[in-house]
Design a protein around this motif. Structure first.
Motif, PDB file in Angstrom:
ATOM      1  N   SER A 211       0.809  -1.221   0.000  1.00 38.13           N
ATOM      2  CA  SER A 211       0.000   0.000   0.000  1.00 38.13           C
ATOM      3  C   SER A 211       0.840   1.268   0.000  1.00 38.13           C
ATOM      4  N   ALA A 212       1.982   1.284   0.686  1.00 41.53           N
ATOM      5  CA  ALA A 212       2.847   2.470   0.632  1.00 41.53           C
ATOM      6  C   ALA A 212       3.479   2.597  -0.747  1.00 41.53           C
ATOM      7  N   HIS A 213       3.904   1.481  -1.315  1.00 37.19           N
ATOM      8  CA  HIS A 213       4.476   1.473  -2.667  1.00 37.19           C
ATOM      9  C   HIS A 213       3.461   2.007  -3.672  1.00 37.19           C
ATOM     10  N   LEU A 214       2.230   1.526  -3.580  1.00 40.96           N
ATOM     11  CA  LEU A 214       1.185   1.993  -4.497  1.00 40.96           C
ATOM     12  C   LEU A 214       0.944   3.490  -4.342  1.00 40.96           C
ATOM     13  N   MET A 215       1.025   3.968  -3.113  1.00 40.46           N
ATOM     14  CA  MET A 215       0.689   5.365  -2.870  1.00 40.46           C
ATOM     15  C   MET A 215       1.756   6.304  -3.414  1.00 40.46           C
ATOM     16  N   VAL A 216       3.042   5.993  -3.204  1.00 39.64           N
ATOM     17  CA  VAL A 216       4.082   6.930  -3.644  1.00 39.64           C
ATOM     18  C   VAL A 216       4.352   6.846  -5.138  1.00 39.64           C
ATOM     19  N   TRP A 217       3.958   5.740  -5.777  1.00 43.20           N
ATOM     20  CA  TRP A 217       4.173   5.596  -7.217  1.00 43.20           C
ATOM     21  C   TRP A 217       2.918   5.886  -8.031  1.00 43.20           C
ATOM     22  N   GLY A 218       1.821   6.259  -7.406  1.00 48.06           N
ATOM     23  CA  GLY A 218       0.539   6.369  -8.090  1.00 48.06           C
ATOM     24  C   GLY A 218       0.485   7.460  -9.149  1.00 48.06           C
ATOM     25  N   ARG A 219      -0.134   7.143 -10.268  1.00 46.44           N
ATOM     26  CA  ARG A 219      -0.354   8.103 -11.361  1.00 46.44           C
ATOM     27  C   ARG A 219      -1.758   7.886 -11.938  1.00 46.44           C
ATOM     28  N   ASN A 220      -2.088   8.693 -12.934  1.00 41.89           N
ATOM     29  CA  ASN A 220      -3.376   8.575 -13.627  1.00 41.89           C
ATOM     30  C   ASN A 220      -4.544   8.679 -12.648  1.00 41.89           C
ATOM     31  N   LEU A 221      -4.490   9.698 -11.800  1.00 45.11           N
ATOM     32  CA  LEU A 221      -5.500   9.862 -10.773  1.00 45.11           C
ATOM     33  C   LEU A 221      -6.806  10.374 -11.369  1.00 45.11           C
ATOM     34  N   THR A 222      -7.898   9.952 -10.783  1.00 44.77           N
ATOM     35  CA  THR A 222      -9.212  10.399 -11.229  1.00 44.77           C
ATOM     36  C   THR A 222      -9.942  11.073 -10.070  1.00 44.77           C
ATOM     37  N   GLN A 223     -10.877  11.948 -10.407  1.00 49.75           N
ATOM     38  CA  GLN A 223     -11.651  12.623  -9.364  1.00 49.75           C
ATOM     39  C   GLN A 223     -12.527  11.637  -8.610  1.00 49.75           C
ATOM     40  N   CYS A 252      -5.577  19.269 -10.722  1.00 48.10           N
ATOM     41  CA  CYS A 252      -5.964  17.923 -11.146  1.00 48.10           C
ATOM     42  C   CYS A 252      -7.358  17.644 -10.601  1.00 48.10           C
ATOM     43  N   GLY A 253      -8.299  17.339 -11.472  1.00 48.91           N
ATOM     44  CA  GLY A 253      -9.662  17.139 -11.028  1.00 48.91           C
ATOM     45  C   GLY A 253     -10.191  18.398 -10.360  1.00 48.91           C
ATOM     46  N   ASP A 254     -11.068  18.199  -9.375  1.00 49.35           N
ATOM     47  CA  ASP A 254     -11.660  19.328  -8.663  1.00 49.35           C
ATOM     48  C   ASP A 254     -11.047  19.570  -7.297  1.00 49.35           C
ATOM     49  N   THR A 255     -10.332  18.582  -6.766  1.00 46.32           N
ATOM     50  CA  THR A 255      -9.870  18.684  -5.375  1.00 46.32           C
ATOM     51  C   THR A 255      -8.374  18.445  -5.203  1.00 46.32           C
ATOM     52  N   MET A 256      -7.633  18.221  -6.285  1.00 42.56           N
ATOM     53  CA  MET A 256      -6.209  17.898  -6.185  1.00 42.56           C
ATOM     54  C   MET A 256      -5.355  19.004  -6.795  1.00 42.56           C
ATOM     55  N   LEU A 257      -4.237  19.304  -6.109  1.00 45.22           N
ATOM     56  CA  LEU A 257      -3.284  20.287  -6.605  1.00 45.22           C
ATOM     57  C   LEU A 257      -1.896  19.659  -6.550  1.00 45.22           C
ATOM     58  N   ILE A 258      -1.216  19.628  -7.694  1.00 47.19           N
ATOM     59  CA  ILE A 258       0.136  19.086  -7.803  1.00 47.19           C
ATOM     60  C   ILE A 258       1.133  20.216  -7.604  1.00 47.19           C
ATOM     61  N   LEU A 259       2.153  19.998  -6.769  1.00 52.82           N
ATOM     62  CA  LEU A 259       3.189  20.996  -6.526  1.00 52.82           C
ATOM     63  C   LEU A 259       4.543  20.465  -6.977  1.00 52.82           C
ATOM     64  N   ASN A 260       5.356  21.354  -7.538  1.00 57.61           N
ATOM     65  CA  ASN A 260       6.709  21.038  -8.002  1.00 57.61           C
ATOM     66  C   ASN A 260       7.653  22.109  -7.469  1.00 57.61           C
ATOM     67  N   SER A 261       8.779  21.691  -6.877  1.00 61.24           N
ATOM     68  CA  SER A 261       9.714  22.669  -6.301  1.00 61.24           C
ATOM     69  C   SER A 261      11.139  22.492  -6.795  1.00 61.24           C
ATOM     70  N   ASP A 262      11.344  21.744  -7.870  1.00 62.72           N
ATOM     71  CA  ASP A 262      12.698  21.330  -8.232  1.00 62.72           C
ATOM     72  C   ASP A 262      13.241  21.989  -9.497  1.00 62.72           C
ATOM     73  N   HIS A 263      12.649  23.104  -9.921  1.00 59.33           N
ATOM     74  CA  HIS A 263      13.151  23.753 -11.126  1.00 59.33           C
ATOM     75  C   HIS A 263      12.945  25.256 -11.036  1.00 59.33           C
ATOM     76  N   THR A 264      13.303  25.973 -12.091  1.00 56.58           N
ATOM     77  CA  THR A 264      13.272  27.433 -12.083  1.00 56.58           C
ATOM     78  C   THR A 264      11.906  27.988 -11.743  1.00 56.58           C
ATOM     79  N   HIS A 265      10.858  27.297 -12.179  1.00 55.64           N
ATOM     80  CA  HIS A 265       9.498  27.764 -11.909  1.00 55.64           C
ATOM     81  C   HIS A 265       8.890  27.055 -10.696  1.00 55.64           C
TER      82      HIS A 265
END
Length: 294
Positions: A211-223, A252-265
């Motif tokens: 379950s931890a493996h599934l959670m940290v590798w998860g993609r293709n999320l749906t609302q 992403c969807g109506d309730t998810m926000l993806i954050l990125n901190s590893d580049h210029t933007h």
């Protein structure tokens, strides 16, 4: 006990080993943690970062934004610190940023929160990840060997203890769940939502259906799947990493926000923990470009 910037020699194996073990204990003993979940009360503020990947400037700016020394109710959430792009002769020395973040945990044990992510997990268990045709795990191992020589395995073992001690998610009193990702919907039948409420097992972290493996590798999320998990975990909104966002964040969807901190933007997100009216769109409006912080 406060840990100053120059109090630990990051090229001394014994000091780095002691640091990682002490930070692992601090992770496990965080008073707001139960099982693999940190529960923050509805007061104060937090700075949430996305994937950091050894971006030193953005790490330092995120720490500055959190103002941890100003109030015990200020928090900083960190994830995916290792495996940066700035290799030296093919070697990755991002263990140093992981150690610096561990030192920050010791200085502010109730305010700094590390979330388990797939890159740290991959490094600990030797899982293959390629970036620009380079094995990031091998490059990291070569960096440890270069710095620590015959003590590299001891340092790696201590780092593994620290990584395994990280929380899987953080939940706030105003209904936000912060995690590296969510499990892919096609694995819904094998994922155990109660993983947040117990200690992680080796199976959770290493097996492809753990379950931890599934959670940290998860993609293709749906609302639809996010709504199921929101009800199970008693939250309304999700702040996630794991996916690249060109402008530092992505809705992403109506309730998810993806954050990125590893580049210029790259961005960080300040969150008012007492505000019960937060929305996903409002949080997206509040993201701070880290290149604007001086």
């Amino acid at each position: 006990m406060p840990v100053s910037d120059d109090s630990i020699n990051l090229q001394d194996a014994s000091q780095v080993v002691d640091l990682f073990h002490a930070a692992a204990e601090a992770n496990r003993n965080t008073s707001t943690r139960t099982g693999s979940l940190v529960d923050l009360p509805a007061r104060g503020s937090m700075i949430v970062t996305g994937d950091m990947h050894d971006h030193r400037d953005n790490f330092n700016k995120s720490v500055k934004l959190a103002r941890l020394a100003r109030s015990a109710d200020n928090h900083l959430v960190l994830q995916e610190v290792v495996h940066g792009a700035n290799l030296v002769n093919g070697m990755d020395f991002s263990y140093r940023m992981l150690a610096q973040s561990a030192r920050l945990k010791l200085e502010f044990p109730e305010q700094v929160h590390h979330l388990l992510s797939n890159h740290e997990l991959a490094q600990v268990y030797g899982m293959g990840i390629l970036k620009d045709s380079i094995s990031v795990v091998d490059a990291f191992d070569e960096g440890l060997a270069y710095v620590f020589g015959e003590d590299a395995e001891q340092v790696a073992a201590a780092m593994a203890a620290f990584v395994k001690s990280m929380a899987l998610a953080l939940r706030t009193g105003n209904g936000i769940l912060v995690a590296h990702s969510l499990p892919t919907p096609r694995k819904a039948e094998v994922f155990d939502p109660d993983v947040l409420h117990r200690s992680l097992t080796e199976h959770d972290m290493t097996h492809e259906d753990g379950s931890a493996h599934l959670m940290v590798w998860g993609r293709n999320l749906t609302q639809e799947w996010a709504d199921v998990l929101a009800e199970k975990w008693n939250v309304r909104l999700f702040l996630l990493g794991h996916q690249h966002a060109d402008m530092g964040y992505e809705e992403c969807g109506d309730t998810m926000l993806i954050l990125n901190s590893d580049h210029t933007h790259g961005v960080a997100l300040p969150v008012d923990l007492a505000n019960q009216e937060l929305t996903r769109d409002g949080l997206a409006f509040d993201v701070l470009p880290l290149n604007a912080i001086v």
